[in-house]
Every structure is written in C-alpha cells, then in structure tokens.
Design an enzyme around this catalytic site. Structure first.
Site, mmCIF file in Angstrom:
data_model
loop_
_atom_site.group_PDB
_atom_site.id
_atom_site.type_symbol
_atom_site.label_atom_id
_atom_site.label_comp_id
_atom_site.label_asym_id
_atom_site.label_seq_id
_atom_site.Cartn_x
_atom_site.Cartn_y
_atom_site.Cartn_z
ATOM 1 N N HIS A 36 0.942 -1.351 -0.194
ATOM 2 C CA HIS A 36 0.074 0.096 -0.121
ATOM 3 C C HIS A 36 0.736 1.181 0.043
ATOM 4 O O HIS A 36 0.869 2.210 -0.766
ATOM 5 C CB HIS A 36 -0.898 -0.040 1.262
ATOM 6 C CG HIS A 36 -1.923 -0.945 1.164
ATOM 7 N ND1 HIS A 36 -2.058 -1.869 2.548
ATOM 8 C CD2 HIS A 36 -2.942 -1.292 0.365
ATOM 9 C CE1 HIS A 36 -3.101 -2.485 2.284
ATOM 10 N NE2 HIS A 36 -3.778 -2.335 1.220
ATOM 11 N N LYS B 292 -17.930 -6.255 6.863
ATOM 12 C CA LYS B 292 -16.692 -6.902 7.226
ATOM 13 C C LYS B 292 -16.167 -6.348 8.538
ATOM 14 O O LYS B 292 -16.307 -5.208 8.950
ATOM 15 C CB LYS B 292 -15.529 -6.365 6.296
ATOM 16 C CG LYS B 292 -15.715 -7.196 4.921
ATOM 17 C CD LYS B 292 -14.523 -6.676 4.182
ATOM 18 C CE LYS B 292 -14.398 -7.452 2.932
ATOM 19 N NZ LYS B 292 -13.180 -7.075 1.927
ATOM 20 N N ARG C 53 -1.807 -5.720 -8.732
ATOM 21 C CA ARG C 53 -0.720 -6.518 -8.461
ATOM 22 C C ARG C 53 -0.582 -7.853 -9.487
ATOM 23 O O ARG C 53 0.382 -8.404 -10.011
ATOM 24 C CB ARG C 53 -1.146 -7.488 -7.045
ATOM 25 C CG ARG C 53 -1.172 -6.720 -5.905
ATOM 26 C CD ARG C 53 -1.448 -7.385 -4.696
ATOM 27 N NE ARG C 53 -2.997 -7.629 -4.883
ATOM 28 C CZ ARG C 53 -3.898 -8.100 -4.102
ATOM 29 N NH1 ARG C 53 -3.361 -8.220 -2.488
ATOM 30 N NH2 ARG C 53 -5.031 -8.079 -4.042
ATOM 31 N N SER D 124 -3.266 -7.509 2.924
ATOM 32 C CA SER D 124 -3.489 -7.476 4.140
ATOM 33 C C SER D 124 -4.130 -8.518 4.810
ATOM 34 O O SER D 124 -3.496 -9.009 5.817
ATOM 35 C CB SER D 124 -4.521 -6.279 4.550
ATOM 36 O OG SER D 124 -4.137 -5.030 4.138
#
Length: 169
Positions: free
Chosen positions: A27, A51, A100, A137
């Site tokens: 990040h 979440k 990514r 994460s």
C-alpha cells in the site's frame, strides 16, 4: 498552473482508497508513488460494515497517518458510501489503484468503468512493485497469526500493532 477563478495554483488531487486492515508496504509503495504525481493524495479508509476488521477504522487511520507523515501531501480519513461520492464532494478527479496481477485488473477495470460512468472520475492504475506483487492485508494477518515473520512486509509501527493485537509478542 492557475485556475481562471482562483487566485492561487490549481492543485492536482487524487484518492487512494482501501480497507487498509492493516496498511502494508505494498500500500505504501502505491501511496508514495501517487504522492510524487499529485499535489494532494487523499488516502481514504472505506468503511464496510459487513466486514469485521482486525483494527478499528480509527486505528487504521492513525497507523496510516503515522507511516505517511513524511510525505507531506497525504491526507487520511474514513468514508462510508460510494467512492465517487467522496470524490464529488471534494472535487477529486482521479482514483489511484495498485494492480498486483491480471486478476486484479479484471475486477478493477469494471470498477473504473462504473465509477467513470457514474461521475466522470478517472482511475489510474499503477503496477505494484514486483517486491510486493503477492502482498495483501489478509495474507499479512494470516502469516502474523501463525507467528511468521512479516517484518519485511509492513512498517515497524504496523508490525508492533499486529504483534500486540494478535498476542504474539
């Protein structure tokens, strides 16, 4: 560069959104690169009440502020709602996202097209540094939970917070 109605320079602004639970070196790589391209970078912790995060929104904001303090042009806050509404409210014309892998692109392209269709906000993709191309994460939390070494994946203050939160110290 100056705007016709303004008396000062027109600032180039962008937003880097995410859940940042917790913020990783991946990040930070994207935020740092965006901070060199834009005058102001808004790092926004998107709130998803469906979440349950490891860190509270307030804790995430504090960690991000601490690790981005040296950049000088990063502002951190939380937002609940559509990212394009955040952008419209603050007159931010661009979203910066890290990619990514090709699988990220498939999803992010759909989001970018939807966001542009809803509000005209543009999305800029920055390829993640190969050093962090595998990093998320979720993976950081999983490895940390099993006692693995994540010291090269997160800033020291995040490592300390994770170690304390998971009781691995």
């Amino acid at each position: 560069m100056t705007g016709p109605e303004s008396e000062g320079p027109l600032l180039r602004r962008a937003v880097c959104p995410g859940s940042f639970d917790p913020i990783t070196n991946g990040h930070l790589d994207i935020i740092a690169r965006a901070s060199r391209l834009y005058d102001v970078v808004h790092v926004v912790v998107m709130i998803n009440q469906a979440k349950k995060g490891l860190f509270s929104v307030e804790e995430r904001i504090e960690l991000i502020r601490e690790v981005t303090a040296d950049y000088g042009n990063v502002q951190v806050e939380a937002y609940h709602g559509l990212l394009v509404d955040f952008c419209k409210q603050r007159d931010i014309p661009a979203i910066v996202k890290g990619l990514r892998a090709v699988s990220d692109f498939d999803y992010e392209l759909q989001m970018a097209q939807m966001n542009n269709g809803l509000s005209g906000v543009e999305t800029l993709f920055i390829p993640t540094s190969p050093t962090y191309s595998f990093l998320s994460s979720s993976l950081v939390k999983e490895v940390a939970n099993w006692g693995g070494d994540i010291s090269h994946l997160v800033p020291p203050v995040v490592l300390e917070a994770l170690t304390e939160r998971l009781g691995k110290g």
